[in-house]
Design a protein around this motif. Structure first.
Motif, PDB file in Angstrom:
ATOM      1  N   VAL A  83     -23.795   0.370  34.159  1.00 45.92           N
ATOM      2  CA  VAL A  83     -24.025   1.808  34.326  1.00 45.92           C
ATOM      3  C   VAL A  83     -25.227   2.057  35.233  1.00 45.92           C
ATOM      4  O   VAL A  83     -25.159   2.850  36.175  1.00 45.92           O
ATOM      5  CB  VAL A  83     -24.230   2.470  32.949  1.00 45.92           C
ATOM      6  CG1 VAL A  83     -24.794   3.860  33.119  1.00 45.92           C
ATOM      7  CG2 VAL A  83     -22.915   2.529  32.205  1.00 45.92           C
ATOM      8  N   VAL A  84     -26.336   1.360  34.971  1.00 44.39           N
ATOM      9  CA  VAL A  84     -27.492   1.589  35.841  1.00 44.39           C
ATOM     10  C   VAL A  84     -27.200   1.090  37.252  1.00 44.39           C
ATOM     11  O   VAL A  84     -27.728   1.635  38.220  1.00 44.39           O
ATOM     12  CB  VAL A  84     -28.801   0.967  35.312  1.00 44.39           C
ATOM     13  CG1 VAL A  84     -29.316   1.753  34.136  1.00 44.39           C
ATOM     14  CG2 VAL A  84     -28.632  -0.480  34.962  1.00 44.39           C
ATOM     15  N   GLY A  85     -26.325   0.093  37.366  1.00 44.96           N
ATOM     16  CA  GLY A  85     -25.903  -0.340  38.693  1.00 44.96           C
ATOM     17  C   GLY A  85     -25.226   0.795  39.439  1.00 44.96           C
ATOM     18  O   GLY A  85     -25.485   1.030  40.619  1.00 44.96           O
ATOM     19  N   LEU A  86     -24.383   1.548  38.720  1.00 44.66           N
ATOM     20  CA  LEU A  86     -23.709   2.699  39.336  1.00 44.66           C
ATOM     21  C   LEU A  86     -24.732   3.755  39.758  1.00 44.66           C
ATOM     22  O   LEU A  86     -24.631   4.334  40.835  1.00 44.66           O
ATOM     23  CB  LEU A  86     -22.714   3.321  38.348  1.00 44.66           C
ATOM     24  CG  LEU A  86     -21.424   2.540  38.110  1.00 44.66           C
ATOM     25  CD1 LEU A  86     -20.481   3.349  37.242  1.00 44.66           C
ATOM     26  CD2 LEU A  86     -20.759   2.208  39.426  1.00 44.66           C
ATOM     27  N   VAL A  87     -25.717   3.981  38.882  1.00 42.94           N
ATOM     28  CA  VAL A  87     -26.751   4.964  39.231  1.00 42.94           C
ATOM     29  C   VAL A  87     -27.447   4.544  40.522  1.00 42.94           C
ATOM     30  O   VAL A  87     -27.690   5.364  41.411  1.00 42.94           O
ATOM     31  CB  VAL A  87     -27.773   5.114  38.077  1.00 42.94           C
ATOM     32  CG1 VAL A  87     -28.951   5.969  38.527  1.00 42.94           C
ATOM     33  CG2 VAL A  87     -27.109   5.727  36.867  1.00 42.94           C
ATOM     34  N   LEU A  88     -27.713   3.249  40.631  1.00 40.72           N
ATOM     35  CA  LEU A  88     -28.378   2.768  41.839  1.00 40.72           C
ATOM     36  C   LEU A  88     -27.478   2.956  43.065  1.00 40.72           C
ATOM     37  O   LEU A  88     -27.945   3.329  44.136  1.00 40.72           O
ATOM     38  CB  LEU A  88     -28.763   1.306  41.685  1.00 40.72           C
ATOM     39  CG  LEU A  88     -29.544   0.717  42.861  1.00 40.72           C
ATOM     40  CD1 LEU A  88     -30.852   1.460  43.051  1.00 40.72           C
ATOM     41  CD2 LEU A  88     -29.802  -0.754  42.668  1.00 40.72           C
ATOM     42  N   LEU A  89     -26.179   2.722  42.885  1.00 36.97           N
ATOM     43  CA  LEU A  89     -25.246   2.926  44.000  1.00 36.97           C
ATOM     44  C   LEU A  89     -25.290   4.376  44.461  1.00 36.97           C
ATOM     45  O   LEU A  89     -25.277   4.661  45.664  1.00 36.97           O
ATOM     46  CB  LEU A  89     -23.825   2.576  43.563  1.00 36.97           C
ATOM     47  CG  LEU A  89     -23.357   1.152  43.821  1.00 36.97           C
ATOM     48  CD1 LEU A  89     -21.902   1.013  43.440  1.00 36.97           C
ATOM     49  CD2 LEU A  89     -23.546   0.808  45.298  1.00 36.97           C
ATOM     50  N   ILE A  90     -25.314   5.288  43.489  1.00 32.69           N
ATOM     51  CA  ILE A  90     -25.386   6.706  43.835  1.00 32.69           C
ATOM     52  C   ILE A  90     -26.664   6.986  44.605  1.00 32.69           C
ATOM     53  O   ILE A  90     -26.671   7.667  45.637  1.00 32.69           O
ATOM     54  CB  ILE A  90     -25.313   7.571  42.567  1.00 32.69           C
ATOM     55  CG1 ILE A  90     -23.959   7.406  41.895  1.00 32.69           C
ATOM     56  CG2 ILE A  90     -25.560   9.028  42.897  1.00 32.69           C
ATOM     57  CD1 ILE A  90     -23.842   8.107  40.571  1.00 32.69           C
ATOM     58  N   ALA A  91     -27.761   6.415  44.099  1.00 37.31           N
ATOM     59  CA  ALA A  91     -29.040   6.600  44.779  1.00 37.31           C
ATOM     60  C   ALA A  91     -28.952   6.070  46.211  1.00 37.31           C
ATOM     61  O   ALA A  91     -29.424   6.714  47.151  1.00 37.31           O
ATOM     62  CB  ALA A  91     -30.152   5.902  44.009  1.00 37.31           C
ATOM     63  N   CYS A  92     -28.309   4.906  46.379  1.00 39.88           N
ATOM     64  CA  CYS A  92     -28.161   4.319  47.713  1.00 39.88           C
ATOM     65  C   CYS A  92     -27.373   5.255  48.628  1.00 39.88           C
ATOM     66  O   CYS A  92     -27.757   5.489  49.777  1.00 39.88           O
ATOM     67  CB  CYS A  92     -27.411   2.994  47.632  1.00 39.88           C
ATOM     68  SG  CYS A  92     -28.441   1.615  47.201  1.00 39.88           S
TER      69      CYS A  92
END
Lengths: 877, 113
Positions: free
Chosen positions: A347-356
């Motif tokens: 989930v936090v990986g997805l958040v980071l992708l969004i941030a990217c």
């Protein structure tokens, strides 16, 4: 030439060259003047004959310098200047990155501490957990005789030890105290590599049947009870009325990790082996073993299966269908939290992708604004690769700074989280006190930051690489052209962001819904106003039988007469698993090993009443259901429905199968109660049955007392009543039942809070991203909008123009997000208490929320477009 | 750098001439340029500046050393001296150059009837 020396010499060499050239030109000029030429002419001639001074000097620089390093330093300096110049932009980007990287660092530090770090035992990767299994139960306690055979017959282990969960009442030191004990074989400490702090641990002599009773204290108990006094050695401790000599103290840390709890003391299992049960008794015993060097887990497992097969052949009555379970100790310790933690990491990986995606968008916008700068630089000779590198350098710079901020935030978060998790009454995260930011986490964060910088930096770098300086410079200063591919890229990024945040929102929605389901689910009892306390009748003073039964009867009756108390009784187990096979009278008996299971509870009269378990049919137990009366039992509605659908279960008879050879002991059903939820996992439920305390041999259980007053205020009275009957009895775990029920949903609560938080962050990031792209589009089309307005388009047409594009992108995100959620939902379904990922309420509400946020993000720039003055817009530069 | 190389007669020719000249005596850049020009009877049209990249390259390769001194005409000059490595390199280059030259000569010499 030496590399380091060169580093120091390079400036010198460059200066020498410059000086040399200057002198060369001077001398040439002198010579020419001497030959009769005018000075200015001579100077020009000298230069002409020399050639290109700058080029020669440049060559020298490249020769002696580290051009790549210097360029990199230049890139960094230039990048920092750009970031300072666009400080608002930089702040947004850094915040986004800090959130993305910080969240990942925080969760990773938990994963690192809990799942990855080796256990605190020497060579812990060779330590294995051993259990038995049969056709229905994948992991069950080991029968003592089986363990002894494993020890002698297996070939893959250096050593093997057995541990049995036990408890004893400590007397003779003031208030009697219930201790948590482990009965262990002598091999336990050497197998795990644990050395005593004081004194010694068990020898094989201590572990012989009927040897002198000795006890090893745990460090926590030694500290709590004896203030770490080494003179404790040789002292006598009275456990269950029997004197034990203290021989040593063992450190507690490693055991606390693998047992998820503190233990007070260790006694010898081998000493009482004769009473530790036969081959059919799987009670509280499991094994630990250390692999021989070079033996793999699979090899050891295969070897143990071979041993189990041999035993099954030798003892078909007890061992057929049984096998041995060999699990790496670390894996079996963290089994329960592994899945949720990895899910959280995803989930936090997805958040980071969004941030990217967000930052990539912002950087691409900035790159478009900087197109002229880039074009000029490239026209002046900067290579495309060089420009692309400049962009990548800027983005990595950004991600490193963002990562540093995120790291600081994660450091604070993990410190707080470790504190909170450690102090929760139920420690459902093993090793949570070890959560910290260590070198592994630092390395992870650094790597992640670099990767992040590369991922989001690639887009603007590519854009810069592709840009043709001719085209850009030919364009007039108005920002009319907005490349179609450029726009498509940005729309794609925004749609991706929206899709990812939709997935997270759905995940949060699902966990919240399953939390509500867990909270609202009728547990079958009412915990408010109920006090519980664990009470054990220790042998040899108490033997199962009349004396114990009398005491229980007296105790519950006295408790029930306390002021404010409505009902009191004893129940074993309080809540939780106690399962056994059963048969129904008059039904064909299934083949051995295929008998159905029931969740069993042993209760005194008053216990079910105290917990407000609703009676649906028949009666509760009463004092007449004693050891002299006919055997009775109660079943729950699930049981009754399954075996006697449409008719009353009262009067039917069932029997628990204690051992395959004993004849059935039929118990008549006297009552049907409402289903009690013994655990909160929401897994498949077994039919439940209740047997009478007075007709069973149970050495203890939990007191349950319902009163009209605050349960806590009752604690003192309960102890007084107990000690009036026997001053040597100890109660433990005295607490309100509501604490227990709250603890059962605590992990679920925690994960919903975390997921909601992360989904919220994702949504905000996606909204910012959408807004950024729409605002950029409006700014880019200002002139076009002005022309449209001038040609008669109304504000609503403009609104439609802008919104249409935004909604189109959002719809794309929505569709992709729903598809993604369905996939994720399927993976996570075991944790969702039957809530489906395709839950229409969640999908529509979350989809609506997403579209609403996207629409709002589009509306702000659209309003700006509507308010444009056509004249000003047409002139807009 | 490439442009400078292209002005060489052939790759390494300028370097060989410099090494050969310095073998006889240490010289500073200006003198070196004048010497090469004069001895070739101005046949070789080289830019004086193109000497310096070659000198830098050879310094880095360790064929030459350089030090500042005062010349006979009382000027501050940077004098280049051949090192042992440089001398060895020159020998190797010379022999291979002579072989090459021999080959070219044979090909270019008029065919005997």
């Amino acid at each position: 030439m030496n590399f380091v020396a060169q580093l120091f010499r390079r400036r010198q060499m460059q200066d020498d060259l410059t000086e040399e050239i200057r002198l060369h030109l001077a001398q040439k000029t002198e010579d020419l003047v001497e030959a009769g030429m005018a000075r200015d002419e001579a100077e020009a001639q000298a230069r002409r004959e020399f050639g290109d001074v700058t080029q020669v000097e440049e060559f020298g620089r490249e020769m002696w310098g580290w051009p790549r390093l210097e360029e990199l330093l230049f890139d960094i300096r230039f990048g920092l200047r750009m970031l300072r110049k666009n400080s608002g932009f930089t702040a947004v980007v850094l915040l986004t990155l800090a959130i993305g990287i910080g969240a990942n660092t925080a969760i990773f530090s938990v994963v690192n501490a809990v799942l990855l770090r080796p256990l605190p035992f020497p060579n812990s990767d060779r330590l294995m957990f051993l259990a038995e299994s049969n056709r229905d139960i994948p992991e069950m306690y080991v029968a003592m005789p089986n363990f002894r055979d494993w020890q002698s017959m297996s070939a893959g282990f250096e050593s093997m030890a057995a541990v049995r969960i036990h408890g004893a009442t400590l007397t003779g030191r003031g208030e009697p105290e219930r201790l948590s004990l482990r009965e262990v074989t002598a091999e336990l400490f050497p197998t795990l590599g644990v050395k005593p702090i004081v004194g010694r641990v068990f020898t094989l002599d201590d572990d012989q049947v009927n040897s002198r009773p000795v006890v090893v204290l745990s460090e926590t108990f030694w500290t709590r009870e004896f203030e770490r006094d080494p003179r404790v050695l040789g002292m006598q401790l009275e456990l269950d009325g029997q004197p034990y000599t203290v021989i040593g103290v063992a450190p507690g840390r490693g055991f606390r990790v693998i047992w998820h709890a503190d233990v007070d003391a260790y006694t010898s299992l081998g000493r009482i082996e004769n009473s530790a049960g036969g081959r059919a008794d799987h009670t509280g015993l499991y094994g630990y073993a250390r692999l021989k060097p070079g033996v793999t887990v699979d090899a050891a497992r295969a070897d143990m299966r071979r041993v189990a097969l041999q035993l099954a052949k030798r003892y078909p009555n007890t061992n057929s269908g049984q096998s041995a379970v060999v699990l790496p100790l670390l894996g079996s310790t963290v089994e329960d939290v592994q899945r949720p933690l990895l899910l959280l990491m995803a989930v936090v990986g997805l958040v980071l992708l969004i941030a990217c995606a967000n930052v990539a968008n912002l950087l691409t916008s900035l790159a478009t604004v900087r197109r002229r700068e880039i074009a000029v630089r490239s026209a002046l000779g900067a290579g495309r690769a060089r420009l692309a590198r400049q962009f990548l350098c800027e983005s990595i710079l950004l991600s490193l700074i963002g990562g540093a901020i995120g790291l600081i935030a994660a450091y604070c978060i993990t410190a707080a989280a470790s504190q909170t998790l450690t102090h929760l009454p139920a420690r459902f995260v093993p090793r949570c006190d070890e959560i910290n930011v260590d070198p592994t986490v630092l390395l992870f964060t650094l790597g992640l930051s670099l990767l992040t910088g590369i991922v989001f930096g690639v887009f603007p770098a590519l854009a810069a690489y592709r840009a043709d300086p001719n085209e850009v410079l030919k364009e007039n200063s108005r920002m009319t052209g907005m490349g179609l591919s450029d726009m498509r890229l940005r729309n794609g990024l925004v749609a991706t962001e929206l899709a990812l945040s939709l997935v997270l929102l759905v995940a949060a929605g699902l966990t919240i819904k399953s939390l509500f389901r867990a909270l609202q689910a009728d547990p079958g009892f009412q915990s408010d106003g109920v006090l519980t306390a664990s009470l054990v009748f220790p042998p040899p003073k108490y033997q199962p039988g009349a004396q114990t039964q009398t005491l229980i009867r007296q105790l519950t009756e006295k408790l029930a007469r306390l002021p404010g108390v409505q009902a009191a009784g004893m129940k074993y187990p309080l809540l939780g698993p106690y399962e056994d096979n059963f048969v129904v009278e008059g039904r064909p008996r299934p083949p051995r090993g295929f008998e159905p299971y029931t969740e069993i509870s042993i209760v005194t009269p008053g216990a079910l009443e105290a917990m407000s378990v609703r009676l649906l049919d028949g009666r509760y137990f009463n004092t007449c259901d004693d050891e002299h009366a006919q055997r009775v039992c109660m079943v729950d509605d699930i049981f009754a429905e399954r075996y006697w659908p449409g008719e009353s279960a009262i009067g039917k008879r069932i029997s628990i199968i204690e051992t395959p050879t004993t004849p059935p002991q039929w118990a008549t059903i006297v009552g049907v109660v409402h289903r009690v939820q013994n655990d909160a996992s929401g897994g498949p439920t077994l039919p439940g049955s209740y047997f009478a305390f007075a007709q069973e041999s149970v050495a203890g259980g939990s007191l349950v007392i319902r009163s009209t007053q605050d349960p806590v205020s009752l604690m003192v009275a309960v102890r007084r009543v107990l000690h009036s009957l026997d001053p040597d009895l100890a109660v433990s775990d005295v607490r309100p039942l509501s604490d227990l029920t709250r603890e059962r949903v605590a992990p679920r609560k925690l994960s919903s809070i975390l997921l909601s938080l992360l989904a919220g962050i994702a949504l905000v990031l996606a909204a910012v991203g959408t807004y950024g792209v729409m605002a950029y589009m409006v700014a880019g089309r200002t002139q076009e909008i002005g022309v449209r307005r001038a040609l008669g388009a109304g504000p609503v047409d403009v609104l439609r123009l802008v919104m249409k594009q935004g909604i189109f992108v959002a719809l794309g995100g929505l569709v992709a997000g729903v598809a993604g959620s369905l996939v994720i939902g399927r993976i996570a379904s075991p944790m969702l208490l039957g809530v489906k990922a395709s839950d229409p309420l969640i999908l529509t509400s979350v989809g609506g929320l997403l579209m609403g946020v996207a629409a709002a993000a589009c509306y702000i720039p659209a309003r700006k477009a509507m308010a444009l003055d056509p004249i000003a817009a047409v002139r807009h530069e | 750098m490439n442009k400078i190389d292209q002005r060489d007669l052939f790759p390494g020719a300028l370097e060989m001439m410099i090494l050969r000249t310095l073998k006889r005596q240490p010289l500073h850049g200006y003198a070196l340029a004048q010497h090469i020009k004069q001895t070739s009877n101005e046949l070789l049209q080289i830019e004086e500046g193109s000497l310096y990249p070659a000198l830098q390259r050879m310094l880095k390769a360790g064929w030459l050393t350089a030090h500042w001194e005062i010349s006979s005409t009382n000027r501050r000059v940077r004098t280049y001296t051949l090192t042992r490595t440089g001398a060895k390199h020159l020998e190797r280059e010379m022999s291979s150059f002579e072989r090459m030259l021999e080959g070219i000569k044979r090909v270019l010499s008029p065919v005997k009837p």
